[in-house]
Motif scaffolding. Structure first.
Motif, PDB file in Angstrom:
ATOM      1  N   ALA A  50     -29.258 -14.789 -13.482  1.00 44.18           N
ATOM      2  CA  ALA A  50     -28.427 -15.386 -12.439  1.00 44.18           C
ATOM      3  C   ALA A  50     -28.539 -16.904 -12.504  1.00 44.18           C
ATOM      4  O   ALA A  50     -29.612 -17.445 -12.765  1.00 44.18           O
ATOM      5  N   GLY A  52     -27.197 -20.466 -10.173  1.00 46.95           N
ATOM      6  CA  GLY A  52     -26.507 -20.996  -8.999  1.00 46.95           C
ATOM      7  C   GLY A  52     -25.699 -22.192  -9.487  1.00 46.95           C
ATOM      8  O   GLY A  52     -24.663 -22.044 -10.126  1.00 46.95           O
ATOM      9  N   SER A  55     -29.131 -26.524 -11.614  1.00 55.06           N
ATOM     10  CA  SER A  55     -29.818 -27.824 -11.506  1.00 55.06           C
ATOM     11  C   SER A  55     -31.316 -27.732 -11.770  1.00 55.06           C
ATOM     12  O   SER A  55     -32.031 -28.716 -11.625  1.00 55.06           O
ATOM     13  N   PRO A 117     -30.331 -30.812  -4.940  1.00 55.31           N
ATOM     14  CA  PRO A 117     -29.173 -30.163  -5.557  1.00 55.31           C
ATOM     15  C   PRO A 117     -29.349 -28.644  -5.617  1.00 55.31           C
ATOM     16  O   PRO A 117     -30.482 -28.147  -5.583  1.00 55.31           O
ATOM     17  N   SER A 119     -27.918 -24.337  -5.067  1.00 55.91           N
ATOM     18  CA  SER A 119     -27.352 -23.346  -4.154  1.00 55.91           C
ATOM     19  C   SER A 119     -28.409 -22.851  -3.174  1.00 55.91           C
ATOM     20  O   SER A 119     -29.617 -22.993  -3.410  1.00 55.91           O
ATOM     21  N   ARG A 231     -33.769 -40.845  -1.523  1.00 52.97           N
ATOM     22  CA  ARG A 231     -33.474 -40.074  -2.732  1.00 52.97           C
ATOM     23  C   ARG A 231     -32.454 -40.806  -3.611  1.00 52.97           C
ATOM     24  O   ARG A 231     -32.589 -40.842  -4.830  1.00 52.97           O
TER      25      ARG A 231
HETATM   26  C1  LIG Z   1     -31.820 -34.732  -9.144  1.00 51.89           C
HETATM   27  C2  LIG Z   1     -32.599 -33.488  -8.784  1.00 51.89           C
HETATM   28  C3  LIG Z   1     -33.535 -33.537  -7.755  1.00 51.89           C
HETATM   29  C4  LIG Z   1     -34.258 -32.412  -7.401  1.00 51.89           C
HETATM   30  N1  LIG Z   1     -35.151 -32.498  -6.371  1.00 51.89           N
HETATM   31  C5  LIG Z   1     -35.843 -31.413  -5.974  1.00 51.89           C
HETATM   32  C6  LIG Z   1     -36.746 -31.490  -4.867  1.00 51.89           C
HETATM   33  O1  LIG Z   1     -36.910 -32.534  -4.246  1.00 51.89           O
HETATM   34  N2  LIG Z   1     -37.425 -30.359  -4.530  1.00 51.89           N
HETATM   35  C7  LIG Z   1     -37.242 -29.182  -5.181  1.00 51.89           C
HETATM   36  O2  LIG Z   1     -37.895 -28.195  -4.796  1.00 51.89           O
HETATM   37  N3  LIG Z   1     -36.384 -29.071  -6.214  1.00 51.89           N
HETATM   38  C8  LIG Z   1     -35.678 -30.150  -6.626  1.00 51.89           C
HETATM   39  N4  LIG Z   1     -34.811 -30.065  -7.693  1.00 51.89           N
HETATM   40  C9  LIG Z   1     -34.644 -28.769  -8.395  1.00 51.89           C
HETATM   41  C10 LIG Z   1     -33.410 -27.943  -7.912  1.00 51.89           C
HETATM   42  O3  LIG Z   1     -32.621 -28.701  -7.050  1.00 51.89           O
HETATM   43  C11 LIG Z   1     -33.860 -26.668  -7.185  1.00 51.89           C
HETATM   44  O4  LIG Z   1     -34.669 -25.893  -8.022  1.00 51.89           O
HETATM   45  C12 LIG Z   1     -32.658 -25.812  -6.733  1.00 51.89           C
HETATM   46  O5  LIG Z   1     -33.102 -24.819  -5.846  1.00 51.89           O
HETATM   47  C13 LIG Z   1     -31.908 -25.175  -7.898  1.00 51.89           C
HETATM   48  O6  LIG Z   1     -30.743 -24.586  -7.393  1.00 51.89           O
HETATM   49  P1  LIG Z   1     -29.622 -24.069  -8.393  1.00 51.89           P
HETATM   50  O7  LIG Z   1     -28.596 -23.336  -7.597  1.00 51.89           O
HETATM   51  O8  LIG Z   1     -29.091 -25.205  -9.193  1.00 51.89           O
HETATM   52  O9  LIG Z   1     -30.434 -23.061  -9.294  1.00 51.89           O
HETATM   53  P2  LIG Z   1     -30.308 -22.786 -10.866  1.00 51.89           P
HETATM   54  O10 LIG Z   1     -30.774 -23.980 -11.616  1.00 51.89           O
HETATM   55  O11 LIG Z   1     -28.954 -22.280 -11.190  1.00 51.89           O
HETATM   56  O12 LIG Z   1     -31.384 -21.617 -11.049  1.00 51.89           O
HETATM   57  C14 LIG Z   1     -32.758 -21.877 -10.857  1.00 51.89           C
HETATM   58  C15 LIG Z   1     -33.536 -20.550 -10.909  1.00 51.89           C
HETATM   59  O13 LIG Z   1     -33.175 -19.739  -9.800  1.00 51.89           O
HETATM   60  C16 LIG Z   1     -32.652 -18.489 -10.250  1.00 51.89           C
HETATM   61  N5  LIG Z   1     -31.547 -18.153  -9.327  1.00 51.89           N
HETATM   62  C17 LIG Z   1     -30.455 -18.899  -9.036  1.00 51.89           C
HETATM   63  N6  LIG Z   1     -29.726 -18.294  -8.082  1.00 51.89           N
HETATM   64  C18 LIG Z   1     -30.368 -17.135  -7.777  1.00 51.89           C
HETATM   65  C19 LIG Z   1     -30.105 -16.057  -6.869  1.00 51.89           C
HETATM   66  N7  LIG Z   1     -29.044 -16.067  -6.045  1.00 51.89           N
HETATM   67  N8  LIG Z   1     -30.980 -15.033  -6.838  1.00 51.89           N
HETATM   68  C20 LIG Z   1     -32.084 -15.005  -7.640  1.00 51.89           C
HETATM   69  N9  LIG Z   1     -32.373 -15.990  -8.513  1.00 51.89           N
HETATM   70  C21 LIG Z   1     -31.521 -17.041  -8.574  1.00 51.89           C
HETATM   71  C22 LIG Z   1     -32.203 -18.714 -11.685  1.00 51.89           C
HETATM   72  O14 LIG Z   1     -32.247 -17.497 -12.424  1.00 51.89           O
HETATM   73  C23 LIG Z   1     -33.252 -19.714 -12.151  1.00 51.89           C
HETATM   74  O15 LIG Z   1     -34.439 -19.027 -12.507  1.00 51.89           O
HETATM   75  C24 LIG Z   1     -34.050 -31.182  -8.083  1.00 51.89           C
HETATM   76  C25 LIG Z   1     -33.091 -31.121  -9.102  1.00 51.89           C
HETATM   77  C26 LIG Z   1     -32.362 -32.264  -9.447  1.00 51.89           C
HETATM   78  C27 LIG Z   1     -31.317 -32.167 -10.516  1.00 51.89           C
END
Ligand SMILES: Cc1cc2nc3c(=O)[nH]c(=O)nc-3n(C[C@H](O)[C@H](O)[C@H](O)COP(=O)(O)OP(=O)(O)OC[C@H]3O[C@@H](n4cnc5c(N)ncnc54)[C@H](O)[C@@H]3O)c2cc1C
Length: 349
Positions: A50, A52, A55, A117, A119, A231
């Motif tokens: 999966a 989101g 990021s 960033p 979902s 940020r």
């Molecule tokens: C500029 C920047 C700053 C950031 N700052 C922070 C911060 O301050 N704190 C922090 O904690 N993180 C931070 N992050 C990391 C990121 O934002 C988080 O990890 C976020 O929750 C990822 O969301 P996503 O939807 O992009 O997940 P994805 O990157 O698409 O997936 C991440 C993981 O979650 C799993 N996943 C995604 N959706 C689901 C679902 N519905 N069910 C089960 N598994 C799923 C995927 O398989 C993968 O293992 C940052 C990232 C960036 C780019």
């Protein structure tokens, strides 16, 4: 029902902008879509992963199996008392927009997590946290779709086994549990004392300093604005400089090792880790090697923040991992500390 596409480019689906092709891809907008994805994967013996908003992922050039992008929508206040409220949010909603929605509706508790960033569905996976708050503090329960059985399962926060940037969705439930909805318990204006103004957490050092310098009171709105401003000034924007945020975890060493390191590197910062040992900022280790702003394999160590690798030259995952491994080697040679990569690398090998 959504269609299943083959040889689908994920270039636009990951904030690191690495080129990557999924063997099969499906955008999930309903539970029926999830079930169809499960059946398709079972019939064709495919692995399912999966995503989101991509990021926190380093995607390799070819992804075998089925990638499902979770786009389940909806946000609603479903229960409230004088002091608090329960908000239900679909896993495909954008996290920051959900924080804004709660603030506009005067529901408090997640303002410190503004501008992270990604979902809503991915937020519990690594128990997102920033500026002294983690989602575990207000997540009451969630629902997931079990890819092995096709059932919808409810989990309380306790059953998610949240820890620092960790949960069961990274261990025994990885690639099995697809989070579909979460329920957040948030405070209302005034909390238990109806006439007092709502207060937010502002004890995190850089947040505290920002608020004090400007004489700001600790309202959730002020904390939200402060977190967004900090940020924006500290982290490169992925839409301009593709990145996944922090590329390495802050390492934890024993107190003895920290004392030994201090003899050689007297300026090395360290903070007592809640689970024991000393936590050292990985950014300090990288910066003190003069790597900030440098390029390795055409991948840049951000000049804004040494923990962030930026991929403006649109290199692939191999180049990014090469750069990461060079940084790991240099840190190990000098400090005898092994840095661990934070984002998920997929497939692992
Ligand atoms: C500029 C920047 C700053 C950031 N700052 C922070 C911060 O301050 N704190 C922090 O904690 N993180 C931070 N992050 C990391 C990121 O934002 C988080 O990890 C976020 O929750 C990822 O969301 P996503 O939807 O992009 O997940 P994805 O990157 O698409 O997936 C991440 C993981 O979650 C799993 N996943 C995604 N959706 C689901 C679902 N519905 N069910 C089960 N598994 C799923 C995927 O398989 C993968 O293992 C940052 C990232 C960036 C780019």
């Amino acid at each position: 029902m959504a269609s299943i596409l083959s040889n689908f480019s994920l270039d636009q689906c990951n904030s690191l902008a690495v080129p990557s092709i999924a063997e099969y891809f499906m955008r999930i907008e309903s539970i029926e879509d999830l079930d169809a994805a499960r059946v398709f994967a079972e019939e064709n013996t495919l692995k399912v992963m999966a995503i989101g908003e991509g990021s926190n992922l380093v995607l390799r050039p070819k992804i075998p199996g089925l990638v499902i992008q979770i786009a389940l929508s909806g946000i609603a206040l479903i229960e409230e008392s004088i002091t608090d409220a329960l908000v239900e949010i679909g896993a495909g909603e954008n996290w920051h927009k959900s924080v804004e929605w709660c603030l506009i509706n005067k529901l408090y508790g997640i303002e410190n997590l503004a501008l992270i960033p990604g979902s809503v569905g991915a937020a519990p996976v690594q128990n997102i946290g920033a500026y002294g708050v983690e989602i575990a503090e207000c997540l009451e329960r969630l629902e997931y779709f079990d890819l092995f059985t096709g059932a919808l399962v409810g989990l309380s926060a306790g059953q998610c086994r949240f820890a620092y940037r960790d949960s069961r969705f990274k261990t025994d439930l990885r690639d099995r549990a697809i989070i579909t909805r979460v329920w957040l318990r948030l405070r209302k204006e005034g909390g238990t004392k109806a006439k007092t103004k709502a207060k937010a957490k502002a004890e995190y050092p850089s947040l505290r300093a920002y608020m004090d310098d400007r004489g700001l009171s600790e309202t959730p709105e002020n904390v939200f604005d402060a977190v967004c401003a900090i940020r924006k000034s500290r982290l490169p924007d992925p839409s301009a400089q593709p990145n996944v945020g922090s590329f390495f975890h802050n390492p934890v060493v024993s107190e003895t090792q920290y004392r030994d390191l201090l003899e050689k590197f007297p300026d090395m910062p360290g903070y007592a880790n809640t689970q024991g040992g000393m936590k050292i900022p990985a950014a300090w280790l990288i910066e003190s090697l003069g790597l900030k702003g440098q390029e390795i394999s055409k991948v840049k160590i951000s000049d804004q923040h040494a923990l962030v690798l930026t991929n403006s030259n649109q290199q692939d995952a191999n180049a990014v991992l090469d750069a990461a491994s060079s940084i790991q080697d240099l840190v190990k040679e000098t400090f005898a500390i092994q840095l661990k990569i934070e984002p998920r690398i997929y497939p692992e090998h």
